[in-house]
Design a protein around this motif. Structure first.
Motif, PDB file in Angstrom:
ATOM      1  N   ALA A 246       0.840  -1.206   0.000  1.00 10.31           N
ATOM      2  CA  ALA A 246       0.000   0.000   0.000  1.00 10.31           C
ATOM      3  C   ALA A 246       0.870   1.249   0.000  1.00 10.31           C
ATOM      4  O   ALA A 246       0.618   2.198  -0.754  1.00 10.31           O
ATOM      5  CB  ALA A 246      -0.927  -0.006   1.215  1.00 10.31           C
ATOM      6  N   GLY A 247       1.915   1.276   0.836  1.00 10.89           N
ATOM      7  CA  GLY A 247       2.804   2.432   0.862  1.00 10.89           C
ATOM      8  C   GLY A 247       3.484   2.665  -0.468  1.00 10.89           C
ATOM      9  O   GLY A 247       3.588   3.798  -0.955  1.00 10.89           O
ATOM     10  N   GLU A 248       3.944   1.577  -1.068  1.00  9.73           N
ATOM     11  CA  GLU A 248       4.607   1.676  -2.377  1.00  9.73           C
ATOM     12  C   GLU A 248       3.675   2.232  -3.445  1.00  9.73           C
ATOM     13  O   GLU A 248       4.040   3.132  -4.214  1.00  9.73           O
ATOM     14  CB  GLU A 248       5.096   0.282  -2.778  1.00  9.73           C
ATOM     15  N   LEU A 312      10.857   6.758   0.901  1.00 11.82           N
ATOM     16  CA  LEU A 312       9.615   7.518   0.798  1.00 11.82           C
ATOM     17  C   LEU A 312       9.650   8.767   1.681  1.00 11.82           C
ATOM     18  O   LEU A 312       9.127   9.818   1.301  1.00 11.82           O
ATOM     19  CB  LEU A 312       8.428   6.633   1.164  1.00 11.82           C
ATOM     20  N   CYS A 313      10.263   8.666   2.858  1.00  9.59           N
ATOM     21  CA  CYS A 313      10.384   9.843   3.722  1.00  9.59           C
ATOM     22  C   CYS A 313      11.260  10.908   3.062  1.00  9.59           C
ATOM     23  O   CYS A 313      10.938  12.112   3.108  1.00  9.59           O
ATOM     24  CB  CYS A 313      10.964   9.445   5.076  1.00  9.59           C
ATOM     25  N   LEU A 399       3.684  12.200   1.649  1.00  9.33           N
ATOM     26  CA  LEU A 399       3.618  12.039   3.099  1.00  9.33           C
ATOM     27  C   LEU A 399       2.722  10.853   3.469  1.00  9.33           C
ATOM     28  O   LEU A 399       3.023  10.098   4.397  1.00  9.33           O
ATOM     29  CB  LEU A 399       3.097  13.318   3.753  1.00  9.33           C
ATOM     30  N   THR A 400       1.639  10.697   2.735  1.00  9.01           N
ATOM     31  CA  THR A 400       0.754   9.552   2.969  1.00  9.01           C
ATOM     32  C   THR A 400       1.477   8.246   2.681  1.00  9.01           C
ATOM     33  O   THR A 400       1.396   7.281   3.452  1.00  9.01           O
ATOM     34  CB  THR A 400      -0.501   9.657   2.084  1.00  9.01           C
ATOM     35  N   ALA A 401       2.208   8.200   1.560  1.00  8.38           N
ATOM     36  CA  ALA A 401       2.968   6.998   1.210  1.00  8.38           C
ATOM     37  C   ALA A 401       3.998   6.664   2.280  1.00  8.38           C
ATOM     38  O   ALA A 401       4.131   5.497   2.702  1.00  8.38           O
ATOM     39  CB  ALA A 401       3.654   7.192  -0.141  1.00  8.38           C
ATOM     40  N   SER A 402       4.727   7.669   2.752  1.00 12.08           N
ATOM     41  CA  SER A 402       5.752   7.416   3.766  1.00 12.08           C
ATOM     42  C   SER A 402       5.116   7.014   5.088  1.00 12.08           C
ATOM     43  O   SER A 402       5.645   6.147   5.805  1.00 12.08           O
ATOM     44  CB  SER A 402       6.641   8.651   3.947  1.00 12.08           C
ATOM     45  N   GLY A 403       3.974   7.629   5.430  1.00  9.66           N
ATOM     46  CA  GLY A 403       3.292   7.270   6.670  1.00  9.66           C
ATOM     47  C   GLY A 403       2.823   5.828   6.667  1.00  9.66           C
ATOM     48  O   GLY A 403       2.992   5.096   7.662  1.00  9.66           O
ATOM     49  N   VAL A 404       2.232   5.380   5.559  1.00  8.71           N
ATOM     50  CA  VAL A 404       1.781   3.987   5.452  1.00  8.71           C
ATOM     51  C   VAL A 404       2.973   3.039   5.529  1.00  8.71           C
ATOM     52  O   VAL A 404       2.921   1.987   6.178  1.00  8.71           O
ATOM     53  CB  VAL A 404       0.997   3.769   4.144  1.00  8.71           C
TER      54      VAL A 404
END
Length: 424
Positions: A246-248, A312-313, A399-404
């Motif tokens: 999901a993050g990817e 991602l961060c 930010l959403t991607a890195s958070g997940v």
């Protein structure tokens, strides 16, 4: 969506990999290998792999043509993934008595029809319907192709047969998606879908005389799949994998607007960055396989998620503080995209490795469920990315991607005890 892994029958990224390849019965192995048939199967896998992710590179143009937002266009990928994830195990059970040749050719025919429908779709609803049909056909074709590859190859060459067919999915990530994006940017995304349909039709035409009749493998009832899913180690592996995917895919599905926003390139230029991702994906597959052999699947998977989260961060930081110098922004973006791509595609071999080494009664069923977990992650990533893009902010998207991804890393760490048996 990578070369063959050393860790089991499910050899590609969940998108990339068949849902039930590990369930093929050995049967009577022939004396030789029909390489042309395997190549035709790989062509079919290439067309399906390209089709499953090509919208990510054509997002803005499709959104404008269909008169929807980029976030809404991204949901075409999410729905494809969700339908695949939920339908593949059910379809495997419902079609268990059908001969593999008839089932594979029917799946290819449905895939061709779905892409022709998408190519002429005048609006979003019909386009969405075409994605549902494409997902159903993919859920039938990919495991069936693997069953045929295994059943028609001598035992010493079955690994290479699987690798060749799975290579079609790998090539789709490395070449099909960037090339399809370039064609769609220079011409029309509808032409891209027509070409994908044409390629699948060529594969079907070749396979009609080449495919032998292959009996269906022993059916695995849904209740047995559910019983394996309830195993704590399997459940932990699948949940953490869905979170990591999901993050990817929060980032990858919206890679076209992200690339344009950071680098300033046009639609045709996006294809070059997709090529970077494809090359990184191939490298990541090798890295993930070797790391799994050296350190065990559990450690290799945790390391890949850690690198993915860090990448991602840093991408979120770059998006928020885009350097004023265009070439510097482009260089940093290219490097981070490559790092994220390597880490993302190191996940599948490590995931297969840790599942294959769990102490479960039916490891092939556990492996077969992994494809669904990857596609569920893809669907969730697309949905979350669509919500993040609702405000039009690329910074919020990354930010959403890195958070997940950080959440996935925490889940991997906390579930470590359940996966201790996955160390080889």
């Amino acid at each position: 969506m990578n070369p063959s892994k050393d860790s089991g029958p499910t050899t590609t990224h969940g998108l990339a990999g068949p849902a039930h390849a590990g369930e093929a019965a050995d049967g009577q192995a022939p004396a030789g290998v029909n390489r042309l048939m395997l190549l035709a199967l790989a062509v079919g896998a290439f067309s399906i792999g390209t089709d499953s992710l090509i919208i990510s590179g054509l997002l803005d143009r499709m959104a404008a043509d269909l008169d929807v937002t980029s976030a809404a266009a991204g949901q075409l990928i999410s729905v494809f993934a969700l339908v695949y994830a939920l339908s593949a195990p059910v379809l495997a059970t419902l079609t268990s008595r059908i001969g593999r040749k008839q089932l594979l050719l029917a799946a290819l025919a449905l895939f061709v029809v779905s892409n022709l429908l998408g190519a002429v779709a005048p609006g979003y609803p019909l386009m969405m319907a075409s994605r549902v049909l494409a997902a159903l056909s993919a859920g039938l074709y990919l495991p069936c192709a693997m069953v045929i590859a295994v059943s028609t190859s001598p035992a010493p060459r079955r690994g290479r047969a699987i690798a060749l067919v799975a290579g079609g999915m790998s090539a789709a990530t490395a070449l099909g998606v960037p090339l399809g994006t370039l064609i769609g940017a220079v011409g029309s995304w509808r032409v891209t879908l027509l070409l994908v349909a044409g390629l699948a039709a060529v594969a079907a035409a070749l396979l009609v005389p080449l495919l032998p009749r292959v009996a269906p493998p022993a059916a695995v009832p849904l209740r047995r799949r559910i019983a394996v899913l309830a195993h704590p180690g399997v459940l932990a592996a699948l949940v953490t994998n869905a979170l990591a995917c999901a993050g990817e895919f929060v980032l990858f599905i919206y890679i076209a607007p992200l690339t344009t926003g950071i680098t300033g390139v046009g639609p045709a230029g996006v294809s070059a960055f997709l090529l970077v991702w494809g090359v990184a994906a191939m490298a990541g597959s090798v890295v993930g396989g070797r790391a799994s052999d050296a350190y065990g699947g559990r450690r290799a998977y945790a390391g890949a998620v850690a690198v993915l989260s860090a990448g991602l961060c840093l991408m979120a930081l770059l998006t928020a503080l885009t350097p004023g110098t265009p070439w510097l922004a482009t260089a940093l973006y290219t490097v981070l995209l490559a790092v994220i791509g390597v880490a993302s595609w190191a996940l599948p071999p490590a995931q297969n490795h840790r599942i294959a080494h769990l102490d479960v009664p039916e490891p092939t069923v556990a492996l077969s469920l992994n494809g669904s977990s990857s596609y569920l992650g893809l669907a969730a990533g697309g949905a979350l990315g669509g919500l993040a893009m609702g405000g039009g902010s690329l910074t919020v998207l990354v930010l959403t991607a890195s958070g997940v991804s950080l959440f996935a890393l925490a889940a991997v760490a906390t579930s470590s005890a359940l996966l201790k048996g996955a160390d080889a």
